[in-house]
Design a protein around this motif. Structure first.
Motif, PDB file in Angstrom:
ATOM      1  N   PRO A 122       0.830  -1.205   0.000  1.00  0.00           N
ATOM      2  CA  PRO A 122       0.000   0.000   0.000  1.00  0.00           C
ATOM      3  C   PRO A 122       0.867   1.259   0.000  1.00  0.00           C
ATOM      4  O   PRO A 122       1.829   1.364   0.765  1.00  0.00           O
ATOM      5  CB  PRO A 122      -0.814  -0.124   1.297  1.00  0.00           C
ATOM      6  CG  PRO A 122       0.017  -1.004   2.176  1.00  0.00           C
ATOM      7  CD  PRO A 122       0.699  -1.965   1.263  1.00  0.00           C
ATOM      8  N   HIS A 123       0.538   2.188  -0.882  1.00  0.00           N
ATOM      9  CA  HIS A 123       1.314   3.420  -0.955  1.00  0.00           C
ATOM     10  C   HIS A 123       1.003   4.296   0.252  1.00  0.00           C
ATOM     11  O   HIS A 123      -0.148   4.376   0.694  1.00  0.00           O
ATOM     12  CB  HIS A 123       0.987   4.181  -2.252  1.00  0.00           C
ATOM     13  CG  HIS A 123       1.948   5.285  -2.536  1.00  0.00           C
ATOM     14  ND1 HIS A 123       1.837   6.525  -1.950  1.00  0.00           N
ATOM     15  CD2 HIS A 123       3.048   5.342  -3.330  1.00  0.00           C
ATOM     16  CE1 HIS A 123       2.818   7.300  -2.372  1.00  0.00           C
ATOM     17  NE2 HIS A 123       3.570   6.604  -3.217  1.00  0.00           N
ATOM     18  N   PRO A 124       2.019   4.977   0.816  1.00  0.00           N
ATOM     19  CA  PRO A 124       1.764   5.840   1.977  1.00  0.00           C
ATOM     20  C   PRO A 124       0.738   6.933   1.711  1.00  0.00           C
ATOM     21  O   PRO A 124       0.072   7.394   2.642  1.00  0.00           O
ATOM     22  CB  PRO A 124       3.140   6.429   2.314  1.00  0.00           C
ATOM     23  CG  PRO A 124       4.019   6.137   1.128  1.00  0.00           C
ATOM     24  CD  PRO A 124       3.464   4.918   0.493  1.00  0.00           C
ATOM     25  N   LEU A 125       0.577   7.344   0.446  1.00  0.00           N
ATOM     26  CA  LEU A 125      -0.454   8.325   0.133  1.00  0.00           C
ATOM     27  C   LEU A 125      -1.833   7.776   0.478  1.00  0.00           C
ATOM     28  O   LEU A 125      -2.703   8.493   0.968  1.00  0.00           O
ATOM     29  CB  LEU A 125      -0.393   8.716  -1.349  1.00  0.00           C
ATOM     30  CG  LEU A 125      -1.297   9.848  -1.829  1.00  0.00           C
ATOM     31  CD1 LEU A 125      -0.696  10.503  -3.075  1.00  0.00           C
ATOM     32  CD2 LEU A 125      -2.707   9.363  -2.190  1.00  0.00           C
ATOM     33  N   LEU A 126      -2.039   6.479   0.235  1.00  0.00           N
ATOM     34  CA  LEU A 126      -3.324   5.856   0.537  1.00  0.00           C
ATOM     35  C   LEU A 126      -3.435   5.455   2.002  1.00  0.00           C
ATOM     36  O   LEU A 126      -4.506   5.565   2.603  1.00  0.00           O
ATOM     37  CB  LEU A 126      -3.537   4.636  -0.356  1.00  0.00           C
ATOM     38  CG  LEU A 126      -3.608   4.906  -1.863  1.00  0.00           C
ATOM     39  CD1 LEU A 126      -3.746   3.600  -2.635  1.00  0.00           C
ATOM     40  CD2 LEU A 126      -4.759   5.837  -2.208  1.00  0.00           C
ATOM     41  N   THR A 127      -2.344   4.995   2.597  1.00  0.00           N
ATOM     42  CA  THR A 127      -2.425   4.527   3.979  1.00  0.00           C
ATOM     43  C   THR A 127      -2.695   5.672   4.942  1.00  0.00           C
ATOM     44  O   THR A 127      -3.247   5.443   6.024  1.00  0.00           O
ATOM     45  CB  THR A 127      -1.133   3.799   4.397  1.00  0.00           C
ATOM     46  OG1 THR A 127      -0.009   4.660   4.207  1.00  0.00           O
ATOM     47  CG2 THR A 127      -0.930   2.540   3.575  1.00  0.00           C
ATOM     48  N   GLU A 128      -2.329   6.903   4.594  1.00  0.00           N
ATOM     49  CA  GLU A 128      -2.580   8.010   5.512  1.00  0.00           C
ATOM     50  C   GLU A 128      -4.006   8.555   5.417  1.00  0.00           C
ATOM     51  O   GLU A 128      -4.407   9.403   6.214  1.00  0.00           O
ATOM     52  CB  GLU A 128      -1.578   9.143   5.292  1.00  0.00           C
ATOM     53  CG  GLU A 128      -1.774   9.962   4.053  1.00  0.00           C
ATOM     54  CD  GLU A 128      -0.737  11.087   3.941  1.00  0.00           C
ATOM     55  OE1 GLU A 128      -1.075  12.134   3.404  1.00  0.00           O
ATOM     56  OE2 GLU A 128       0.399  10.896   4.402  1.00  0.00           O
ATOM     57  N   LEU A 129      -4.785   8.051   4.459  1.00  0.00           N
ATOM     58  CA  LEU A 129      -6.176   8.476   4.377  1.00  0.00           C
ATOM     59  C   LEU A 129      -6.967   7.925   5.557  1.00  0.00           C
ATOM     60  O   LEU A 129      -6.705   6.826   6.032  1.00  0.00           O
ATOM     61  CB  LEU A 129      -6.811   7.966   3.080  1.00  0.00           C
ATOM     62  CG  LEU A 129      -6.316   8.565   1.759  1.00  0.00           C
ATOM     63  CD1 LEU A 129      -6.891   7.778   0.590  1.00  0.00           C
ATOM     64  CD2 LEU A 129      -6.699  10.032   1.648  1.00  0.00           C
ATOM     65  N   PRO A 130      -7.955   8.662   6.052  1.00  0.00           N
ATOM     66  CA  PRO A 130      -8.812   8.125   7.112  1.00  0.00           C
ATOM     67  C   PRO A 130      -9.661   6.980   6.586  1.00  0.00           C
ATOM     68  O   PRO A 130      -9.797   6.781   5.371  1.00  0.00           O
ATOM     69  CB  PRO A 130      -9.676   9.327   7.510  1.00  0.00           C
ATOM     70  CG  PRO A 130      -9.688  10.214   6.304  1.00  0.00           C
ATOM     71  CD  PRO A 130      -8.338  10.031   5.654  1.00  0.00           C
ATOM     72  N   ALA A 131     -10.262   6.223   7.495  1.00  0.00           N
ATOM     73  CA  ALA A 131     -11.078   5.074   7.099  1.00  0.00           C
ATOM     74  C   ALA A 131     -12.271   5.488   6.266  1.00  0.00           C
ATOM     75  O   ALA A 131     -12.690   4.769   5.352  1.00  0.00           O
ATOM     76  CB  ALA A 131     -11.537   4.309   8.342  1.00  0.00           C
ATOM     77  N   MET A 132     -12.850   6.644   6.564  1.00  0.00           N
ATOM     78  CA  MET A 132     -14.018   7.147   5.850  1.00  0.00           C
ATOM     79  C   MET A 132     -13.723   8.566   5.364  1.00  0.00           C
ATOM     80  O   MET A 132     -13.514   9.469   6.180  1.00  0.00           O
ATOM     81  CB  MET A 132     -15.253   7.170   6.767  1.00  0.00           C
ATOM     82  CG  MET A 132     -15.587   5.833   7.395  1.00  0.00           C
ATOM     83  SD  MET A 132     -16.318   4.682   6.206  1.00  0.00           S
ATOM     84  CE  MET A 132     -15.889   3.098   6.975  1.00  0.00           C
ATOM     85  N   VAL A 133     -13.673   8.750   4.059  1.00  0.00           N
ATOM     86  CA  VAL A 133     -13.463  10.072   3.471  1.00  0.00           C
ATOM     87  C   VAL A 133     -14.816  10.564   2.957  1.00  0.00           C
ATOM     88  O   VAL A 133     -15.343  10.037   1.977  1.00  0.00           O
ATOM     89  CB  VAL A 133     -12.438  10.028   2.324  1.00  0.00           C
ATOM     90  CG1 VAL A 133     -12.290  11.404   1.686  1.00  0.00           C
ATOM     91  CG2 VAL A 133     -11.088   9.529   2.834  1.00  0.00           C
ATOM     92  N   HIS A 134     -15.369  11.565   3.617  1.00  0.00           N
ATOM     93  CA  HIS A 134     -16.680  12.095   3.246  1.00  0.00           C
ATOM     94  C   HIS A 134     -16.480  13.445   2.569  1.00  0.00           C
ATOM     95  O   HIS A 134     -15.917  14.373   3.161  1.00  0.00           O
ATOM     96  CB  HIS A 134     -17.549  12.248   4.499  1.00  0.00           C
ATOM     97  CG  HIS A 134     -18.899  12.835   4.235  1.00  0.00           C
ATOM     98  ND1 HIS A 134     -19.610  13.556   5.172  1.00  0.00           N
ATOM     99  CD2 HIS A 134     -19.685  12.828   3.115  1.00  0.00           C
ATOM    100  CE1 HIS A 134     -20.757  13.951   4.663  1.00  0.00           C
ATOM    101  NE2 HIS A 134     -20.821  13.521   3.420  1.00  0.00           N
ATOM    102  N   VAL A 135     -16.920  13.542   1.315  1.00  0.00           N
ATOM    103  CA  VAL A 135     -16.853  14.808   0.578  1.00  0.00           C
ATOM    104  C   VAL A 135     -18.286  15.299   0.388  1.00  0.00           C
ATOM    105  O   VAL A 135     -18.997  14.817  -0.502  1.00  0.00           O
ATOM    106  CB  VAL A 135     -16.155  14.637  -0.788  1.00  0.00           C
ATOM    107  CG1 VAL A 135     -16.010  15.997  -1.478  1.00  0.00           C
ATOM    108  CG2 VAL A 135     -14.793  13.972  -0.635  1.00  0.00           C
ATOM    109  N   PRO A 136     -18.748  16.215   1.229  1.00  0.00           N
ATOM    110  CA  PRO A 136     -20.130  16.686   1.107  1.00  0.00           C
ATOM    111  C   PRO A 136     -20.333  17.483  -0.177  1.00  0.00           C
ATOM    112  O   PRO A 136     -19.397  18.097  -0.707  1.00  0.00           O
ATOM    113  CB  PRO A 136     -20.316  17.587   2.343  1.00  0.00           C
ATOM    114  CG  PRO A 136     -19.147  17.303   3.232  1.00  0.00           C
ATOM    115  CD  PRO A 136     -18.043  16.858   2.337  1.00  0.00           C
ATOM    116  N   ALA A 137     -21.549  17.462  -0.669  1.00  0.00           N
ATOM    117  CA  ALA A 137     -21.901  18.267  -1.844  1.00  0.00           C
ATOM    118  C   ALA A 137     -22.071  19.719  -1.400  1.00  0.00           C
ATOM    119  O   ALA A 137     -22.949  20.025  -0.600  1.00  0.00           O
ATOM    120  CB  ALA A 137     -23.189  17.748  -2.464  1.00  0.00           C
TER     121      ALA A 137
END
Length: 306
Positions: A122-137
């Motif tokens: 897994p790339h560190p760019l992806l591993t540092e993402l939180p478990a749930m990424v919420h992008v509101p409209a």
């Protein structure tokens, strides 16, 4: 190629897929923890996100939810609604699926996309993402992401000649814009990949590592690319990326080698050279140290499971 695109192309395995669901309340879908990263878009209506990562969260039309690590979660019209299980198949030949749950209440339309990444690296760019990424409209925010959602929604709602080619490309586009949105929303001045991709000096060095992993890079060479002294570059790179420049270079070379072994039939000596190793023997030792298996065995296992 820019670094973000390179990370996604190199680490993704299999074919992305999508499913459109039309559900009438009461309804609920449970996504078990697994190898697939998921991206959910609320097209119509609304729902609740249920997970172990916080209280139930309301999702509204246009909201996007990305689960990069395959954490278990559920989507439902109400936190107390019964749940049915759904699990995507990584080798499903069809890039598009449909699911319908009938009921007597209001309708919710969802678009769910799935990606498989190389779990071994897994790339560190992806591993540092939180478990749930919420992008509101939000009006005026992330217009490219909104455009990708609209295009993918149209293809899924009204399949036409060419849809099977368009959908995987649009799913890739959706992932790219979700990551961009998350990176753009991160505060400045911190360590991590959001900062790295905003830093011209670090980005310049990363781009050369990704573009030419076969070159015999030294810290001095990369510092010159970044326009910094050797000491200043090494300190800055390590502070932001979390590992020294040559450690990341070795990591990327091995990641590149794994992709070449999965996706090509190039001789091992060619894979070794393209990955920055002068001899097949040195490459084999480095690869076995990283993957705990020889390059030829790795290739055979990947081909047999495809």
């Amino acid at each position: 190629m820019d670094v973000l695109s390179d990370v996604l192309i190199t680490l993704r395995t299999g074919r992305p897929s999508a499913a459109r669901s039309s559900s009438q309340a009461p309804w609920g879908v449970r996504f078990q923890r697994g190898p697939a990263a998921g991206c959910h878009v609320v097209l119509e209506g609304g729902c609740w996100l249920l997970s172990d990562h916080g209280e139930p969260r309301r999702l509204s039309p246009g909201d996007v939810l990305f689960t990069p690590h395959g954490d278990g979660h559920a989507l439902a019209d109400h936190p107390d609604s019964p749940l049915v299980d759904f699990e995507p198949e990584p080798h499903d030949a069809a890039p598009l699926d449909e699911m319908r749950i009938d009921g007597a209440g209001p309708v919710t339309e969802l678009l769910c996309a799935y990606y498989w990444f190389d779990a071994a690296r897994p790339h560190p760019l992806l591993t540092e993402l939180p478990a749930m990424v919420h992008v509101p409209a939000r009006v005026g925010q992330h217009p490219s992401l909104r455009a990708a959602v609209e295009l993918l929604g149209q293809e899924v709602a009204d399949p036409r000649p060419g849809t099977e080619a368009a959908v995987p490309a649009l799913i890739d586009m959706l992932l790219l814009y979700v990551l961009r949105a998350w990176l753009d929303d991160q505060p400045e001045g911190q360590s991590g990949w959001a900062t790295a991709l905003r830093d011209p000096a670090i980005t310049a060095a990363l781009r050369q590592i990704h573009r030419h992993p076969e070159k015999p890079w030294t810290v001095e060479d990369l510092a010159a690319v970044a326009g910094l002294s050797r000491a200043a570059f090494a300190k800055r790179f390590t502070a932001i990326i979390g590992q020294p420049p040559l450690t990341y270079l070795t990591w990327w070379r091995m990641t590149t080698a794994a992709r070449l072994l999965r996706e090509s039939d190039d001789p091992l000596r060619t894979v070794a050279a393209r990955s920055g190793y002068a001899s097949e023997y040195a490459f084999g030792k480095a690869f076995k140290r990283a993957y705990d298996t020889a390059p030829g065995s790795y290739r055979a296992a990947q081909k047999s499971s495809a």
